[in-house]
Design an enzyme around this catalytic site. Structure first.
Site, PDB file in Angstrom:
ATOM      1  N   GLU A 142     -10.456  -2.288   4.627  1.00 36.59           N
ATOM      2  CA  GLU A 142      -9.126  -1.770   4.949  1.00 36.59           C
ATOM      3  C   GLU A 142      -8.962  -0.384   4.313  1.00 36.59           C
ATOM      4  O   GLU A 142      -9.732   0.017   3.445  1.00 36.59           O
ATOM      5  CB  GLU A 142      -8.036  -2.697   4.379  1.00 36.59           C
ATOM      6  N   ASP A 161       0.783  -1.243   0.000  1.00 31.55           N
ATOM      7  CA  ASP A 161       0.000   0.000   0.000  1.00 31.55           C
ATOM      8  C   ASP A 161       0.819   1.300   0.000  1.00 31.55           C
ATOM      9  O   ASP A 161       1.804   1.400   0.730  1.00 31.55           O
ATOM     10  CB  ASP A 161      -0.852   0.093   1.270  1.00 31.55           C
TER      11      ASP A 161
HETATM   12  C1  FRU Z   1      -3.843  -3.653   2.868  1.00 28.98           C
HETATM   13  C2  FRU Z   1      -3.194  -4.063   4.183  1.00 28.98           C
HETATM   14  C3  FRU Z   1      -3.490  -3.049   5.266  1.00 28.98           C
HETATM   15  C4  FRU Z   1      -2.343  -3.260   6.209  1.00 28.98           C
HETATM   16  C5  FRU Z   1      -1.206  -3.529   5.259  1.00 28.98           C
HETATM   17  C6  FRU Z   1      -0.151  -4.458   5.798  1.00 28.98           C
HETATM   18  O1  FRU Z   1      -3.225  -4.149   1.731  1.00 28.98           O
HETATM   19  O2  FRU Z   1      -3.642  -5.358   4.534  1.00 28.98           O
HETATM   20  O3  FRU Z   1      -4.763  -3.215   5.876  1.00 28.98           O
HETATM   21  O4  FRU Z   1      -2.113  -2.139   7.030  1.00 28.98           O
HETATM   22  O5  FRU Z   1      -1.777  -4.090   4.104  1.00 28.98           O
HETATM   23  O6  FRU Z   1       0.940  -4.529   4.935  1.00 28.98           O
END
Ligand code: FRU
Length: 407
Positions: free
Chosen positions: A190, A29
């Site tokens: 998320e 992300d």
């Molecule tokens: C989304 C996620 C978020 C988390 C991150 C961990 O892709 O699952 O919710 O903070 O990736 O790398």
């Protein structure tokens, strides 16, 4: 152009030319998107030690124009106290304050770290966490300025809810409300984002919610248009059906910049999908971001819909009279175009319903070494795809003459 602070294996065939990817190792992300003192900051979920997900830390890149990015050393490394999951950043006077989720096997809490050297190094706040609800899953804080205080949006993944909090000092947070479950709920929620956009002098708020799985092809991002009154978000339209930000497979966990100096709302997404990222070819780097996209709202079929305009000069432009039937397309390592019978734009088998206004079809196509992005010129549709053509295959697309299908 992308420049790196460490030697780079170009992995000739696949390393993107204008999409950001780290010099080496894993990325997911976008985090902490922020304009601060003349630089756009792109922090990102990063494993500095490997090509697969793990040791989550915030990698870092900067740009002055959103086109050319320079990767810098890791900004917030994984700590003894936990991994550094996704979050956001704000300017607090001369300092950058990062909000991230501290992740351990048993708990996720919201923490802050401050930087007084323009994001190069961060010091964690000694009284972290600043928000702890005693939950195992509670993550991805997006903080933004609202009137004389701050708002934080946080995902409650398994409840399919986004929780809103308020603070005057960035440290004490008061719960305001929850939104959800609504629309697409087949996966965990998320990476929320919430921001206002103005259309024809009217303000509307947009809530982005990524979910995994439960998108069109695994991970995906839905959006809601509505009102935010400082307390709660209320959607304007029915939430029985999701509105998708993107109709391709690869645009997840995207969020927008804080502090953009021209008041523009600019988005970057992760151009991959949790469902098949393990199948990407084994390059020295894993995953790329979408190009930055300018967001807006427009009226389309009786609703306000989110629009995206790529910040990048497009590789191809399609501007043609709409045929009575058949397709207008570019072909090569991918098929990209408009199908007049089905009223869809498409990249390969990925389609977005689209009915152009007027008698022309106008599309923008971005082709890089391992991706294709397609936009309707009015921005109401986008399709993003990571593509890894067989080794040795060119990336040029050629116009396929308009095929008339006789019914
Ligand atoms: C989304 C996620 C978020 C988390 C991150 C961990 O892709 O699952 O919710 O903070 O990736 O790398």
């Amino acid at each position: 152009m992308i420049t790196y602070d460490s030697p780079v294996s170009l992995d000739n065939e696949y390393r993107p030319e204008f999409h950001f990817t780290p010099a080496k190792n894993w990325m997911n992300d976008p985090n902490g998107l922020l304009w601060h003192k003349g630089e756009y900051h792109l922090f990102f979920q990063h494993n500095p030690a490997g090509k697969k997900w793990g040791h989550m830390s915030w990698g870092h890149a900067v740009s002055t124009d959103l086109l050319n990015w320079t990767e810098l050393p890791v900004a917030i490394p994984e700590g003894e106290d936990g991994a550094i999951f996704s979050g956001s950043a704000i300017s607090d006077g001369d300092e950058i304050v990062a909000f991230y989720t501290r992740h351990t096997e048993s708990q996720q809490t919201q923490c802050i770290a401050r930087s007084s050297d323009n994001g190069r190094t961060f010091t964690k706040y000694e009284n972290n966490p600043v928000l702890d609800e005693g939950k195992k899953d509670f993550r991805d804080p997006k903080v933004f300025r609202y009137r004389d205080h701050w708002i934080m949006c946080v995902a409650q993944p398994f409840d399919r809810q986004i929780s809103f909090y308020k603070s005057f000092d960035l440290v004490n947070w008061q719960h305001l409300s929850n939104f959800g479950p609504a629309a697409a709920v087949e996966g965990i929620w998320e990476c929320p984002d919430l921001f206002p956009l103005v259309v024809d002098g009217e303000e509307a708020w947009v809530l982005l919610v990524s979910l995994n799985p439960g998108g069109l092809y695994g991970s995906g991002t839905q959006y809601f248009v509505g009102e935010f009154d400082g307390q709660a978000f209320t959607p304007r339209y029915s939430t029985s059906e999701p509105r998708w930000l993107d109709y391709g497979k690869d645009n997840y966990a995207g969020v927008t910049f804080n502090g953009e100096p021209n008041g523009r709302r600019i988005f970057i997404g992760w151009m991959a999908n949790w469902s098949d990222v393990k199948d990407h070819p084994d390059t020295s780097w894993t995953c790329q971001m979408t190009v930055p996209r300018l967001l807006g709202l427009t009226r389309y079929k009786d609703e306000l819909v989110l629009t995206q305009q790529p910040i990048c000069s497009e590789t191809y432009e399609i501007l043609e009279d709409i045929p009575e039937s058949g397709t207008i397309e570019l072909t090569g390592f991918a098929q990209v175009g408009y199908n007049a019978d089905r009223k869809v734009i498409f990249i390969n088998e990925y389609e977005a319903p689209y009915e152009p206004k007027g008698d022309k079809i106008h599309l923008k196509v971005l082709v890089d070494r391992s991706s294709v992005e397609l936009f309707s010129a009015d921005g109401v549709r986008s399709i993003s795809l990571a593509v890894f053509p067989p080794l040795g295959m060119g990336r040029d697309l050629t116009p396929e003459s308009h095929k008339h299908i006789v019914l």
